[in-house]
Design a protein around this motif. Structure first.
Motif, short mmCIF file in Angstrom:
data_model
loop_
_atom_site.label_atom_id
_atom_site.label_comp_id
_atom_site.label_asym_id
_atom_site.label_seq_id
_atom_site.Cartn_x
_atom_site.Cartn_y
_atom_site.Cartn_z
N HIS A 377 0.84 -1.20 0.00
CA HIS A 377 0.00 0.00 0.00
C HIS A 377 0.88 1.25 0.00
N VAL A 378 0.45 2.24 -0.77
CA VAL A 378 1.05 3.56 -0.73
C VAL A 378 -0.02 4.54 -0.25
N ILE A 379 0.29 5.25 0.82
CA ILE A 379 -0.65 6.20 1.41
C ILE A 379 -0.12 7.61 1.19
N VAL A 380 -0.89 8.42 0.49
CA VAL A 380 -0.50 9.80 0.20
C VAL A 380 -1.31 10.74 1.07
N LEU A 381 -0.60 11.60 1.79
CA LEU A 381 -1.24 12.62 2.62
C LEU A 381 -0.90 14.00 2.05
N GLY A 382 -1.92 14.74 1.68
CA GLY A 382 -1.74 16.13 1.27
C GLY A 382 -2.04 17.04 2.44
N ILE A 383 -1.03 17.73 2.96
CA ILE A 383 -1.15 18.43 4.24
C ILE A 383 -1.14 19.94 4.03
N ASP A 384 -2.18 20.57 4.55
CA ASP A 384 -2.30 22.02 4.46
C ASP A 384 -2.33 22.59 5.87
N PHE A 385 -1.29 23.35 6.24
CA PHE A 385 -1.26 23.99 7.54
C PHE A 385 -2.01 25.32 7.45
N ILE A 386 -2.99 25.46 8.31
CA ILE A 386 -3.82 26.66 8.31
C ILE A 386 -3.59 27.40 9.62
N ILE A 387 -3.20 28.66 9.52
CA ILE A 387 -2.94 29.47 10.71
C ILE A 387 -4.02 30.54 10.81
N GLU A 388 -4.74 30.51 11.92
CA GLU A 388 -5.77 31.51 12.19
C GLU A 388 -5.48 32.12 13.56
N ALA A 389 -5.19 33.43 13.54
CA ALA A 389 -4.81 34.13 14.77
C ALA A 389 -3.60 33.43 15.38
N GLU A 390 -3.74 32.90 16.60
CA GLU A 390 -2.62 32.21 17.25
C GLU A 390 -2.76 30.70 17.18
N ASP A 391 -3.78 30.21 16.50
CA ASP A 391 -4.02 28.77 16.41
C ASP A 391 -3.58 28.25 15.05
N ALA A 392 -3.12 27.00 15.04
CA ALA A 392 -2.72 26.33 13.80
C ALA A 392 -3.50 25.04 13.65
N PHE A 393 -3.96 24.75 12.44
CA PHE A 393 -4.75 23.55 12.16
C PHE A 393 -4.13 22.82 10.98
N MET A 394 -4.45 21.54 10.88
CA MET A 394 -4.01 20.74 9.75
C MET A 394 -5.22 20.22 8.99
N ASP A 395 -5.28 20.51 7.72
CA ASP A 395 -6.30 19.95 6.83
C ASP A 395 -5.58 18.94 5.94
N ILE A 396 -5.94 17.65 6.07
CA ILE A 396 -5.19 16.59 5.41
C ILE A 396 -6.06 15.86 4.40
N ASP A 397 -5.59 15.83 3.16
CA ASP A 397 -6.23 15.02 2.11
C ASP A 397 -5.58 13.64 2.11
#
Length: 431
Positions: A377-397
């Motif tokens: 298996h090959v698992i591909v993760l597309g990772i988008d770091f989102i910074i809002e104010a002082e918080d950081a989030f990860m949106d992962i495809d």
């Protein structure tokens, strides 16, 4: 148990145990079979409903009767895998619940009794004593039935967290039952699971995969974090508890991210059970993807989370452009991860808009290029770091690509053909 649900082979089955005394006790029993990557787990969950004024000696007698009843049932209904490469483990979780029959000093009727508050009894079972007293043949070729109280079972689930670590602990515990060591009999369940986590061989599966990755040329040297953790275990270093805390935290984070990734896939591409027959994605597809994500050990999850959380420390130019990191599972040789950190420039080469539609093509390309004979298996993760104010989030495809079995020679030849094609494309056109 939430992470083990995807390994359930069939619906949970209610079973009837005829050898438990009915006097002063009601009970419910169910059987679940989990086909875990390392073997088959046969789990019987038995609830005993007892009055709160029952004597401790009577509880002990009922526990022995319950143990024997489940032993008789499994001998009649459970077939053991013939293939020695597919072992099985049988577990009984006994949940003892006491209910009060009195209401302000007066007896209450059966309906009110069934709905009255219950209290779980924390009870520890001496497995060796129960096995010796069992009415079932306990010869060397008969696997002992492992019994846990409800509290001890959930203690292990919370400490081990992953299905593969739970299996290895049960297998480790089964070996101790066979030898009936004195130390094991006197140890508490908490000491037992702590001893398993502190064992010098705890990282042996990860070390074997690390050596294989070096052999295949995917790594130049051993994993430094793996060396540090395994050395701390072997030398009983004070840093061992710190490393275990890091492993536990990473396991929880990976579980949370896994849920988010799979929910996003369900929402965006319909990879879940649909009402219409025209949809190609089914619940079976979703379960398959879920098993690949869940089947990671404590150390493997630690390395994946560590790779994700290195991103904010990368150079600003690298974050702006985007980049790719290859990571391999340390639980299963042949499950490869490609982590694509989207560039902040949306229109760039590694921008989200350019990469996201091509995750499946990227997975196929990587699958062809990797020189690992065991690749599955090959698992591909597309990772988008989102910074809002002082918080950081990860949106992962997420995209998971199964890979057909291929010999190492076939992969080498395929790689050479690709190199020749690239050379031909880059060479000047001839008349």
């Amino acid at each position: 148990m939430n992470e083990m649900a995807c390994y359930l082979r069939a619906d949970t089955l209610k079973i009837i145990l005829t050898d438990i005394p009915v006097v002063e006790s009601n009970h419910q029993a169910q059987y679940s079979q989990y086909q875990l990557p390392l073997g088959q787990l046969n789990l019987v969950e038995l609830v005993l409903y007892l009055p709160d004024d029952i004597l401790s000696a009577d509880i002990e007698t009922l526990c022995r009767a319950a143990f024997n009843a489940v032993n008789i049932w499994r001998k009649m209904h459970l077939s053991k895998p013939i293939d020695s490469q597919s072992p099985s483990i049988d577990v009984l979780v006994l949940d003892i619940q006491c209910q009060s029959r009195m209401n302000n000093g007066h007896d209450i009727d059966d309906k009110l009794y069934q709905n009255s508050p219950v209290q779980r009894i924390a009870h520890r079972f001496a497995n060796s004593d129960l096995i010796e007293a069992s009415v079932i043949d306990t010869s060397a070729d008969t696997q002992p039935l492992q019994i846990f109280s409800w509290h001890d079972w959930h203690l292990h689930l919370n400490k081990l967290q992953t299905p593969c670590e739970l299996w290895r602990f049960l297998y480790h515990r089964l070996g101790q039952l066979h030898h009936s060591t004195k130390d094991y009999i006197t140890n508490s369940e908490n000491d037992s699971v702590t001893g398993f986590l502190n064992d010098a061989d705890f990282f042996a599966p990860a070390i074997a995969i690390d050596n294989a990755l070096i052999k295949y040329g995917l790594q130049n040297e051993p994993n430094s974090a793996l060396i540090a953790m395994s050395l701390a275990h072997k030398t009983n270093s004070p840093t061992r508890s710190m490393y275990q805390q890091h492993l536990a935290q990473a396991a929880v984070l990976w579980s949370q991210l896994s849920v988010q990734m799979l929910e996003a896939v369900c929402k965006n591409s319909g990879l879940i059970k649909q009402k219409t027959s025209s949809d190609k994605c089914t619940e079976a597809d979703f379960s398959h993807w879920q098993r690949q994500i869940v089947d990671e050990s404590l150390f493997s999850r630690h390395e994946l989370i560590r790779t994700l959380y290195k991103h904010p420390k990368q150079a600003q130019q690298l974050q702006q452009q985007g980049y790719v990191v290859h990571q391999h599972s340390y639980e299963c040789l042949g499950r490869h991860y490609v982590l694509i950190f989207y560039g902040q420039d949306a229109e760039g080469q590694h921008g989200k808009s350019a990469i996201r539609p091509n995750l499946a093509n990227i997975a196929l390309d990587v699958a062809t290029r990797l020189p690992i004979a065991e690749l599955h298996h090959v698992i591909v993760l597309g990772i988008d770091f989102i910074i809002e104010a002082e918080d950081a989030f990860m949106d992962i495809d997420l995209w998971i690509q199964p890979v057909n079995a291929m010999t190492q020679r076939e992969r080498q030849l395929t790689k050479k053909i690709q190199q020749l094609q690239q050379n031909n494309q880059s060479s000047p056109a001839k008349p």
